[in-house]
Design a protein around this motif. Sequence first.
Motif, PDB file in Angstrom:
ATOM      1  N   LEU A 119       0.847  -1.252   0.077  1.00 24.50           N
ATOM      2  CA  LEU A 119      -0.068  -0.036  -0.002  1.00 24.50           C
ATOM      3  C   LEU A 119       0.891   1.177  -0.058  1.00 24.50           C
ATOM      4  O   LEU A 119       0.695   2.195  -0.767  1.00 24.50           O
ATOM      5  CB  LEU A 119      -0.980   0.088   1.276  1.00 24.50           C
ATOM      6  CG  LEU A 119      -1.974  -1.213   1.390  1.00 24.50           C
ATOM      7  CD1 LEU A 119      -2.924  -1.079   2.497  1.00 24.50           C
ATOM      8  CD2 LEU A 119      -2.928  -0.668   0.080  1.00 24.50           C
ATOM      9  N   LEU A 120       1.768   1.251   0.857  1.00 23.01           N
ATOM     10  CA  LEU A 120       2.720   2.295   0.828  1.00 23.01           C
ATOM     11  C   LEU A 120       3.407   2.740  -0.492  1.00 23.01           C
ATOM     12  O   LEU A 120       3.744   3.727  -0.788  1.00 23.01           O
ATOM     13  CB  LEU A 120       3.809   2.176   1.972  1.00 23.01           C
ATOM     14  CG  LEU A 120       3.117   2.457   3.517  1.00 23.01           C
ATOM     15  CD1 LEU A 120       4.308   1.902   4.634  1.00 23.01           C
ATOM     16  CD2 LEU A 120       2.576   3.695   3.850  1.00 23.01           C
ATOM     17  N   ASP A 121       3.856   1.469  -1.006  1.00 29.95           N
ATOM     18  CA  ASP A 121       4.439   1.940  -2.173  1.00 29.95           C
ATOM     19  C   ASP A 121       3.951   2.120  -3.424  1.00 29.95           C
ATOM     20  O   ASP A 121       4.368   2.941  -4.338  1.00 29.95           O
ATOM     21  CB  ASP A 121       5.254   0.400  -2.907  1.00 29.95           C
ATOM     22  CG  ASP A 121       6.296  -0.165  -1.915  1.00 29.95           C
ATOM     23  OD1 ASP A 121       7.016   0.632  -1.058  1.00 29.95           O
ATOM     24  OD2 ASP A 121       6.804  -1.273  -1.781  1.00 29.95           O
ATOM     25  N   ALA A 122       2.507   1.970  -3.413  1.00 29.10           N
ATOM     26  CA  ALA A 122       1.339   2.545  -4.306  1.00 29.10           C
ATOM     27  C   ALA A 122       1.050   3.964  -3.788  1.00 29.10           C
ATOM     28  O   ALA A 122       0.068   4.617  -4.480  1.00 29.10           O
ATOM     29  CB  ALA A 122       0.159   1.422  -4.378  1.00 29.10           C
ATOM     30  N   GLY A 123       1.500   4.575  -2.666  1.00 35.14           N
ATOM     31  CA  GLY A 123       1.096   5.865  -2.280  1.00 35.14           C
ATOM     32  C   GLY A 123      -0.009   5.887  -1.366  1.00 35.14           C
ATOM     33  O   GLY A 123      -0.649   6.883  -1.371  1.00 35.14           O
ATOM     34  N   VAL A 124      -0.467   4.896  -0.947  1.00 33.07           N
ATOM     35  CA  VAL A 124      -1.636   4.812   0.088  1.00 33.07           C
ATOM     36  C   VAL A 124      -1.222   4.899   1.531  1.00 33.07           C
ATOM     37  O   VAL A 124      -0.576   4.160   1.775  1.00 33.07           O
ATOM     38  CB  VAL A 124      -2.537   3.440  -0.238  1.00 33.07           C
ATOM     39  CG1 VAL A 124      -3.670   3.562   0.804  1.00 33.07           C
ATOM     40  CG2 VAL A 124      -2.901   3.348  -1.616  1.00 33.07           C
ATOM     41  N   PRO A 125      -1.518   5.793   2.175  1.00 34.27           N
ATOM     42  CA  PRO A 125      -1.141   6.196   3.566  1.00 34.27           C
ATOM     43  C   PRO A 125      -1.583   4.962   4.167  1.00 34.27           C
ATOM     44  O   PRO A 125      -2.896   4.534   4.094  1.00 34.27           O
ATOM     45  CB  PRO A 125      -1.655   7.301   4.016  1.00 34.27           C
ATOM     46  CG  PRO A 125      -2.777   7.638   2.988  1.00 34.27           C
ATOM     47  CD  PRO A 125      -2.648   7.275   1.842  1.00 34.27           C
ATOM     48  N   VAL A 126      -0.917   4.682   5.268  1.00 32.72           N
ATOM     49  CA  VAL A 126      -1.457   3.325   6.328  1.00 32.72           C
ATOM     50  C   VAL A 126      -1.255   4.168   7.929  1.00 32.72           C
ATOM     51  O   VAL A 126      -0.541   4.345   8.382  1.00 32.72           O
ATOM     52  CB  VAL A 126      -0.343   2.298   6.496  1.00 32.72           C
ATOM     53  CG1 VAL A 126      -0.971   1.400   7.266  1.00 32.72           C
ATOM     54  CG2 VAL A 126      -0.416   1.534   5.086  1.00 32.72           C
ATOM     55  N   ARG A 127      -2.760   4.706   8.079  1.00 29.37           N
ATOM     56  CA  ARG A 127      -2.780   5.326   9.360  1.00 29.37           C
ATOM     57  C   ARG A 127      -2.334   4.938  10.398  1.00 29.37           C
ATOM     58  O   ARG A 127      -1.494   5.428  11.455  1.00 29.37           O
ATOM     59  CB  ARG A 127      -4.385   5.920   9.503  1.00 29.37           C
ATOM     60  CG  ARG A 127      -4.966   6.713   8.115  1.00 29.37           C
ATOM     61  CD  ARG A 127      -4.365   8.040   7.773  1.00 29.37           C
ATOM     62  NE  ARG A 127      -4.880   8.600   6.861  1.00 29.37           N
ATOM     63  CZ  ARG A 127      -4.411   9.526   6.005  1.00 29.37           C
ATOM     64  NH1 ARG A 127      -3.201   9.866   6.212  1.00 29.37           N
ATOM     65  NH2 ARG A 127      -5.160  10.173   5.180  1.00 29.37           N
ATOM     66  N   ASN A 128      -2.640   3.501  10.846  1.00 30.05           N
ATOM     67  CA  ASN A 128      -2.226   2.925  11.982  1.00 30.05           C
ATOM     68  C   ASN A 128      -0.556   3.070  12.143  1.00 30.05           C
ATOM     69  O   ASN A 128       0.039   3.265  13.343  1.00 30.05           O
ATOM     70  CB  ASN A 128      -2.394   1.453  12.122  1.00 30.05           C
ATOM     71  CG  ASN A 128      -2.254   0.480  10.850  1.00 30.05           C
ATOM     72  OD1 ASN A 128      -2.819   0.795   9.945  1.00 30.05           O
ATOM     73  ND2 ASN A 128      -1.221  -0.372  11.037  1.00 30.05           N
ATOM     74  N   LEU A 129       0.101   2.754  10.967  1.00 31.58           N
ATOM     75  CA  LEU A 129       1.587   3.119  11.034  1.00 31.58           C
ATOM     76  C   LEU A 129       1.908   4.530  11.363  1.00 31.58           C
ATOM     77  O   LEU A 129       2.999   4.852  12.262  1.00 31.58           O
ATOM     78  CB  LEU A 129       2.231   2.591   9.812  1.00 31.58           C
ATOM     79  CG  LEU A 129       2.206   1.287   9.580  1.00 31.58           C
ATOM     80  CD1 LEU A 129       3.004   0.786   7.971  1.00 31.58           C
ATOM     81  CD2 LEU A 129       3.221   0.400  10.291  1.00 31.58           C
ATOM     82  N   GLU A 130       1.144   5.400  10.670  1.00 28.82           N
ATOM     83  CA  GLU A 130       1.527   6.925  10.984  1.00 28.82           C
ATOM     84  C   GLU A 130       1.339   7.374  12.353  1.00 28.82           C
ATOM     85  O   GLU A 130       2.058   8.157  12.889  1.00 28.82           O
ATOM     86  CB  GLU A 130       0.529   7.631  10.143  1.00 28.82           C
ATOM     87  CG  GLU A 130       0.952   7.503   8.754  1.00 28.82           C
ATOM     88  CD  GLU A 130      -0.152   8.411   7.738  1.00 28.82           C
ATOM     89  OE1 GLU A 130      -0.163   8.701   6.423  1.00 28.82           O
ATOM     90  OE2 GLU A 130      -1.078   8.851   8.359  1.00 28.82           O
ATOM     91  N   GLN A 131       0.372   6.605  13.078  1.00 25.47           N
ATOM     92  CA  GLN A 131      -0.067   6.979  14.488  1.00 25.47           C
ATOM     93  C   GLN A 131       0.678   5.974  15.565  1.00 25.47           C
ATOM     94  O   GLN A 131       0.592   6.185  16.824  1.00 25.47           O
ATOM     95  CB  GLN A 131      -1.382   6.721  14.515  1.00 25.47           C
ATOM     96  CG  GLN A 131      -2.296   7.965  13.762  1.00 25.47           C
ATOM     97  CD  GLN A 131      -3.806   7.658  13.788  1.00 25.47           C
ATOM     98  OE1 GLN A 131      -4.258   7.237  14.297  1.00 25.47           O
ATOM     99  NE2 GLN A 131      -4.200   8.180  12.718  1.00 25.47           N
TER     100      GLN A 131
END
Length: 256
Positions: A119-131
């Motif tokens: 997902l990250l490689d495709a430019g989709v943010p992963v909110r649980n990782l961000e937080q």
Amino acid sequence: MLTPAAARAQYRAGLIAPTSGHAPGFTQANLVVLPRDWAYDMLLFGQRNPKPVPLLDVTDAGSTSTVLAPGADLRTDLPKYRVWRDGELVDEPADVVDLWRDDLVSFLIGCSFSFERALLDAGVPVRNLEQGKNVSMYRTDRECRPAGRLSGPLVVSMRPIPAALVATAVQVTARMPRVHGAPVHVGSPEALGIVDNARPDFGDPVDAEPGDVPVYWACGVTPQAALMEVRPPFAITHAPGHMFVTDVPDAVYREP
């Protein structure tokens, strides 16, 4: 960036933490361990419910190892376990060495943490990782197909995705069916019988950003919900979000 072996060594040494984001690029797995006389039921449950229970490996009875990570020890190399007796959660230890028996069969089940890097490689943010949080997980009102003595509700994980990137998230994860594949639902939680996204049954509440849409994937905690329903005499599982980090690159489970 941790290698899978280095991550497992940290858990073995006592680190207790959700494994989302650990050893990125490698497959993670849910763990279910049952006595041999329950193993066929679990195998059939996975075969009949491949979306929430995509089986990656099934061990011989008594084995503490898996082909997914040669040299690893299934009794010690997860950050936290759950111990179940008669369907009741009785302990959450850091290892299960003293509980291991010769009749126990381990099931390694694909985990959605494995597609977060994609997902990250495709430019989709992963909110649980961000937080810095565990992913949110919920029991739904959708029932799995029963198998022998095992039955129970579908459990889902939820990730808030920007509306403009939902189609990308669907396309990326659909290519990885061995780690739950495409979402089972996008949008209203009520359609799954979820009352409040801010109150997950497992994991942490993850905050959505403006313009995010809740996206739900089938989750490997589903067998734990089944264990709570049918109450086998003994079982060991991973604690939700505290996975077995394998040596298998996630690209192995990506379809063209």
